[in-house]
Design an enzyme around this catalytic site. Structure first.
Site, PDB file in Angstrom:
ATOM      1  N   PRO A  69     -15.714 -18.480  25.561  1.00 35.33           N
ATOM      2  CA  PRO A  69     -16.064 -18.854  26.493  1.00 35.33           C
ATOM      3  C   PRO A  69     -15.559 -17.982  27.184  1.00 35.33           C
ATOM      4  O   PRO A  69     -15.084 -16.722  28.207  1.00 35.33           O
ATOM      5  CB  PRO A  69     -15.296 -20.036  26.888  1.00 35.33           C
ATOM      6  CG  PRO A  69     -14.347 -20.177  25.870  1.00 35.33           C
ATOM      7  CD  PRO A  69     -14.723 -19.174  24.559  1.00 35.33           C
ATOM      8  N   GLU A  70     -16.975 -17.364  28.876  1.00 32.85           N
ATOM      9  CA  GLU A  70     -17.171 -16.307  29.712  1.00 32.85           C
ATOM     10  C   GLU A  70     -16.252 -16.618  30.764  1.00 32.85           C
ATOM     11  O   GLU A  70     -16.006 -17.921  31.007  1.00 32.85           O
ATOM     12  CB  GLU A  70     -18.407 -15.824  29.632  1.00 32.85           C
ATOM     13  CG  GLU A  70     -18.572 -14.499  28.202  1.00 32.85           C
ATOM     14  CD  GLU A  70     -19.409 -13.851  27.916  1.00 32.85           C
ATOM     15  OE1 GLU A  70     -19.184 -13.371  29.027  1.00 32.85           O
ATOM     16  OE2 GLU A  70     -19.637 -13.733  27.573  1.00 32.85           O
TER      17      GLU A  70
ATOM     18  N   LYS B 247     -10.498 -16.328  32.853  1.00 39.52           N
ATOM     19  CA  LYS B 247     -10.841 -16.421  32.126  1.00 39.52           C
ATOM     20  C   LYS B 247      -9.534 -17.319  32.038  1.00 39.52           C
ATOM     21  O   LYS B 247      -9.549 -18.523  31.063  1.00 39.52           O
ATOM     22  CB  LYS B 247     -10.619 -15.993  30.935  1.00 39.52           C
ATOM     23  CG  LYS B 247     -11.678 -15.132  31.178  1.00 39.52           C
ATOM     24  CD  LYS B 247     -13.186 -14.740  29.661  1.00 39.52           C
ATOM     25  CE  LYS B 247     -12.648 -12.863  29.687  1.00 39.52           C
ATOM     26  NZ  LYS B 247     -12.769 -12.901  28.308  1.00 39.52           N
TER      27      LYS B 247
ATOM     28  N   ARG C 219     -15.132  -6.636  20.530  1.00 37.72           N
ATOM     29  CA  ARG C 219     -15.570  -5.396  19.723  1.00 37.72           C
ATOM     30  C   ARG C 219     -17.145  -5.762  20.260  1.00 37.72           C
ATOM     31  O   ARG C 219     -17.942  -4.369  20.175  1.00 37.72           O
ATOM     32  CB  ARG C 219     -15.057  -5.002  18.867  1.00 37.72           C
ATOM     33  CG  ARG C 219     -13.301  -5.076  19.264  1.00 37.72           C
ATOM     34  CD  ARG C 219     -13.605  -3.939  17.748  1.00 37.72           C
ATOM     35  NE  ARG C 219     -13.068  -5.034  16.508  1.00 37.72           N
ATOM     36  CZ  ARG C 219     -11.957  -4.819  15.375  1.00 37.72           C
ATOM     37  NH1 ARG C 219     -11.770  -4.290  15.014  1.00 37.72           N
ATOM     38  NH2 ARG C 219     -12.509  -5.835  14.622  1.00 37.72           N
TER      39      ARG C 219
END
Ligand code: ZN
Length: 259
Positions: free
Chosen positions: A2-3, A51, A248
């Site tokens: 989730p962003e 977040k 990453r």
């Protein structure tokens, strides 16, 4: 993962279910706070910071949660069977609604006065009332030798970007993810675009950066490795950068974002 926009929506759902209501159920299923009990206290409000989620409760307490990789808050009418089985980390409920925190990456209980200890390090929140692009640029510029891709995910610079918005923002600005921060010409334009992308998605599920909400049309590069760029036809590349195990992943177009 989730962003910021998903966390923003989660905060809104928690506000709708819990704000102003007295808790009739409180279960912390994490060792550190297993004996905590907020029953009988009124929930004041839930806010998002980047977040992070902060649920403030009467008596000067704050429940601090973070969704991390695949956590979620599930809101349903009170008394429904609780989803998530042994992955439930926290239940907060009142007579009308229950909020069940499943697979939460962090559950903490602290004094509201101490919130700064857990979110005070964050840079400007892209979806906060106090969003400040100049401050985000100032923070990014402190370390000109780091890659722009890593710098955008560092929540101390600006809060709310994850791997999807990173990849999409860099594509739209034509910036190679490994470019040094000091070599990015227009940092303010970059962070302003990121903010617009998150803001455009904050009220609905899914991440749309192309303006086209049809499935498989929603992003420029994220999730499209090996497929042709929508602009130039070059195959989208996929790689890894940085150190965080789950953060990453990067995708870019070698044609539109030359190294
Ligand atoms: Zn391209």
């Amino acid at each position: 993962m989730p962003e910021g926009d998903a966390v923003y929506r989660t905060a809104a759902r928690l506000r709708g279910a819990l704000d102003g209501q007295v808790l009739t159920r409180s279960e912390f299923r994490v060792p550190r706070h297993a004996t905590a009990d907020l029953t009988g206290r009124t929930v004041l409000e839930t806010v998002s910071r980047g977040k992070h989620l902060l649920t403030r409760v009467e008596g000067g307490l704050t429940v601090h949660t973070h969704l991390r990789m695949d956590g979620s808050w599930q809101v349903a009418p009170a008394g429904r069977s609780v989803p998530g089985g042994d992955r439930v980390r926290l239940i907060l409920a009142n007579r009308q609604w229950q909020a069940v925190g499943v697979r939460l990456g962090m559950v903490d209980l602290l004094r509201t006065a101490d919130e700064g200890k857990v979110v005070g390090h964050l840079g400007p929140d892209l979806l906060g009332d106090d969003w400040d692009p100049a401050e985000a640029v100032r923070r990014l510029s402190r370390d000109p030798d780091t890659t722009i891709g890593e710098a955008l995910l560092d929540q101390r610079n600006l809060a709310g970007i994850g791997t999807i918005y990173r990849a999409e923002t860099l594509f739209l600005r034509g910036v190679w993810p490994w470019r040094r921060v000091g070599d990015v010409g227009d940092l303010e334009g970059l962070v302003t675009l990121a903010q617009r992308l998150l803001a455009a998605n904050r009220h609905h599920a899914g991440t749309v950066t192309t303006g086209d909400r049809r499935p498989a049309h929603q992003t420029w590069v994220y999730g499209r490795a090996g497929r042709p760029c929508r602009r130039c036809g070059t195959r989208i590349s996929r790689g890894e950068m940085g150190t965080g195990p789950q953060e990453r992943l990067i995708m870019w177009c070698g044609g539109c974002q030359p190294g």
